[in-house]
Design a protein around this motif. Structure first.
Motif, PDB file in Angstrom:
ATOM      1  N   LYS A  12       0.710  -1.079  -0.023  1.00  0.00           N
ATOM      2  CA  LYS A  12       0.037   0.189  -0.282  1.00  0.00           C
ATOM      3  C   LYS A  12       0.309   0.823   0.317  1.00  0.00           C
ATOM      4  O   LYS A  12       1.758   1.451   0.547  1.00  0.00           O
ATOM      5  N   SER A  13       0.694   1.993  -0.776  1.00  0.00           N
ATOM      6  CA  SER A  13       0.958   3.557  -0.795  1.00  0.00           C
ATOM      7  C   SER A  13       1.076   4.066   0.782  1.00  0.00           C
ATOM      8  O   SER A  13       2.088   4.934   0.058  1.00  0.00           O
ATOM      9  N   ASP A  14       0.555   3.759   1.013  1.00  0.00           N
ATOM     10  CA  ASP A  14       0.676   4.611   2.707  1.00  0.00           C
ATOM     11  C   ASP A  14       1.067   3.952   3.766  1.00  0.00           C
ATOM     12  O   ASP A  14       1.314   4.004   5.028  1.00  0.00           O
ATOM     13  N   ASP A  15       2.241   3.019   3.408  1.00  0.00           N
ATOM     14  CA  ASP A  15       2.192   2.137   4.525  1.00  0.00           C
ATOM     15  C   ASP A  15       3.461   2.860   5.071  1.00  0.00           C
ATOM     16  O   ASP A  15       4.694   3.254   4.270  1.00  0.00           O
ATOM     17  N   PRO A  16       3.903   2.807   6.315  1.00  0.00           N
ATOM     18  CA  PRO A  16       5.501   3.898   6.348  1.00  0.00           C
ATOM     19  C   PRO A  16       6.444   3.203   6.579  1.00  0.00           C
ATOM     20  O   PRO A  16       7.507   3.384   6.857  1.00  0.00           O
ATOM     21  N   ASN A  66       7.129   1.489   3.344  1.00  0.00           N
ATOM     22  CA  ASN A  66       7.762   1.678   2.283  1.00  0.00           C
ATOM     23  C   ASN A  66       8.921   1.878   1.804  1.00  0.00           C
ATOM     24  O   ASN A  66       9.655   1.525   1.814  1.00  0.00           O
TER      25      ASN A  66
END
Length: 89
Positions: free
Chosen positions: A64-68, A70
């Motif tokens: 997910k793009s909002d995963d801290p 990443n």
């Protein structure tokens, strides 16, 4: 250059195909080099989205793009593959 481990070669081949990196040979990809920024493969945020989609389709893992996490997950091919192997369906 470091040797591929686990699914790294498979994932490198997938990235070359999905991102249309025809000018890059697999033996030029160092699994420990950064994927993004000015070093390594120098990918961008659109590339990250395409990689995430390919990972979802091929390995059943949602990135997910909002995963801290990443920045850690996408730090290198090696860290991405370690994450995939850890969470593989």
């Amino acid at each position: 250059m470091a040797q591929f481990q686990g699914i790294e070669k498979e994932m490198a081949e997938l990235m070359v195909e999905v991102l249309n990196l025809e000018d890059i040979q697999l033996d030029e990809i160092d699994p420990e080099e950064p994927l993004f920024g000015d070093e390594g493969l120098a990918l961008d945020s659109i590339d990250a989205l395409e990689i995430a989609l390919a990972v979802s389709q091929n390995y059943g893992i949602q990135l997910k793009s909002d995963d801290p996490d990443n920045s850690r997950i996408f730090a290198s091919l090696r860290t991405l593959c370690a994450h995939i192997e850890l969470h593989r369906a």
